[in-house]
Design a protein around this motif. Sequence first.
Motif, PDB file in Angstrom:
ATOM      1  N   LEU A 194      41.449  36.755  27.555  1.00  0.00           N
ATOM      2  CA  LEU A 194      40.576  37.236  28.570  1.00  0.00           C
ATOM      3  C   LEU A 194      40.880  38.508  28.876  1.00  0.00           C
ATOM      4  N   LEU A 240      44.068  31.369  30.191  1.00  0.00           N
ATOM      5  CA  LEU A 240      43.540  32.529  30.965  1.00  0.00           C
ATOM      6  C   LEU A 240      44.091  32.862  32.303  1.00  0.00           C
ATOM      7  N   TYR A 279      34.721  39.672  30.763  1.00  0.00           N
ATOM      8  CA  TYR A 279      33.983  39.415  31.844  1.00  0.00           C
ATOM      9  C   TYR A 279      33.795  40.799  32.362  1.00  0.00           C
ATOM     10  N   MET A 302      34.654  30.705  34.635  1.00  0.00           N
ATOM     11  CA  MET A 302      36.033  31.029  34.444  1.00  0.00           C
ATOM     12  C   MET A 302      36.856  29.604  34.638  1.00  0.00           C
TER      13      MET A 302
END
Lengths: 279, 279
Positions: A73, B105, A44, A59
Motif C-alpha cells: 500500500l 496493508l 490510494y 481498504m
Amino acid sequence: MRGFSVVVLSAVLHYVEVAFSSPIASNATAAQLANRKRHWSIGYVVFPGWEPLDVFGPMEILYEMSIYANMTLSVIGKEVGPVSTVPPPHQMDPGGPIMDLSFLLGPTITATHTPETAPPLDFIFVPGGEGGVVLEKQNDTWVEDFIASRADEAQYLLSVCTGSAFLAKSGVLSGKKATTNKSAWDKVVGNGKNVTWVPSARWVEDGKVWTSSGVAAGLDMTYTFMKHLYGTDDIDQVMNIIEYAPHQDPHWDPFSLVWNVPGANKNGSMVGCAGPAGY
Amino acid sequence: MRGFSVVVLSAVLHYVEVAFSSPIASNATAAQLANRKRHWSIGYVVFPGWEPLDVFGPMEILYEMSIYANMTLSVIGKEVGPVSTVPPPHQMDPGGPIMDLSFLLGPTITATHTPETAPPLDFIFVPGGEGGVVLEKQNDTWVEDFIASRADEAQYLLSVCTGSAFLAKSGVLSGKKATTNKSAWDKVVGNGKNVTWVPSARWVEDGKVWTSSGVAAGLDMTYTFMKHLYGTDDIDQVMNIIEYAPHQDPHWDPFSLVWNVPGANKNGSMVGCAGPAGY
C-alpha cells in the motif's frame, strides 16, 4: 479472537501454498491464478476533506485480502504526513461566504508518498468527499494530474463516490461509462468529455476503470473487483469474516430514485436483498 | 460535488437553527431534542492492529452527523501519533512460532490523546482486530483499564467486532447482554464474568452498552444508535447521502449460521433485505 487468529494462521499457510506450489484445486481461471501469484502495488489518493468510508470501505476488503494475496500500500497525498477528513476553509463562490467545516470530525490518515515519490502502481483508488470541492475552488489540479500521469502504468483505476469527478477531469473516462454519488450527480457529470454517465448503477465496470456510486457502494464494487481479479477462493471467506453481505447486482440503485437523478430507472427496486457471499 | 456542498451548506444553516432557536417541527422526543442541542465528546480507542472498518464504519456515520450535531473527536492510543492496522510481531503461544503480519496493508490513523490526556468522554467506541490478540499475548491491559477508568463518566460504551472482548475484560458487561464477531465467537465469550453472550444478533443494546457483531455490523448498530440518540430527523438523510441501506433488524444474523455459533437461531433468515432509510 483465537478464532480469528486461527483463520489468519491458516491463511498464511494457504498463501504460502498458493505462492510456491502448483495450482491447488480452484474454480479460478488461469488469469486469476496468475493474478494470485504476483505482487500488486496499490495506491490510494488522499486530500484534506477525504470521505472516511470512501477510503476505508475498500481498504477493509483489501486489508483482509492481503492475508491471501501479495499487496503493498502507498497512501499518496500532496505532501507526506497526516491528512484530515476536514477540508480547509474555502470560499463557496467568488465573492461568496467562507465555508468553514472545522466542526466536522477530523480523523487523519498518514500519507506515505507524494505524486513524485509514489512507486509504480497497479491499482489506484480515488475517493471523493468535500475536499474535492475545495481543490476545485482553489484551482488545484494535483489529483487529476497525478491520475493522468499514472493512468497508462496502472492496470486498474477505481473511484468511490465523487472520486469519479477526478477521473473525469484526468481524461481517463473519455469514451467510457461511469457513475458517481447520486446526491452529487448534477455537479459531477459536468466534468470530463465524452463520458457516458450511468444514472442508475451501484457501480460501473468499463475495462480498466471501475467507478462506484456514493460512499458505501465502494464496498460492493470492491467485492466484485476482488472476484474479478482473483476468483472467489478467498474473497467470500473474507466477506464472511467482516460480516458484510454484499449487494451483487450492479444495477440496483435505489439512491438514484431517492435523489431524483435524471434518467434513473424508475422501475428499479428500492429494496436490495443480500446474504453471506457464497451462500 | 455542488450537490453535496449545497447539502452541507443547508445543513450548517439547519444546525444553527436547531442550536439557537426554539425546537423546530420534529418527530424527535424531548430527550432527543435535548441531545441535539448539547455537545458530545466522542472517544475512539485504537491500538496497533485495529480493524479498519471497525473504526471507520461508525466514524463515517458520525462524520456526516457532525454536520448536524455538536460533536468532537478524540482518538486515544497508548501513545499519540500514527497507529497502524498492522499489529507488531507476536508469539501465538508460549514457545510457539512468531506471528509476523507485516504483509498486511498498514494504513495509519493518528492518535490525538493517551488515556491520561483524553478529555471527559460521552461516547467511547472500541474496535476489534488482530491487535487485540497481541495485547492479550503481551499481557498489556491498557485498553480495558482505560475503559474501566472511564465507564462511569461515559454515557455510552460501544464496541464493534471483537472490541467486545475489551468491554468484557473491563467489567462493564457484567450483568449485561452482548455480542461479537461470529468467526471469533469461541475465544471472545471466554472473557468477562456474568455476561450473557447473544449468539444470533447483528447488534445488542443493553442500557448504556451497545455491542455489534463483526466489522460491517458496526454500520447498522451506529445507524440505530444515532436514531436512538437524536431521532430520525437527520440520520436518514445522512444514510442516503452515504448510500448505505442499513439492516434494521438486530436479530438478523446469517453469520451466526455461517460460523456455526453454538445456540444460533437456526430458523433465522440468511438473506437480509434493506432499502434507503426512511423509505
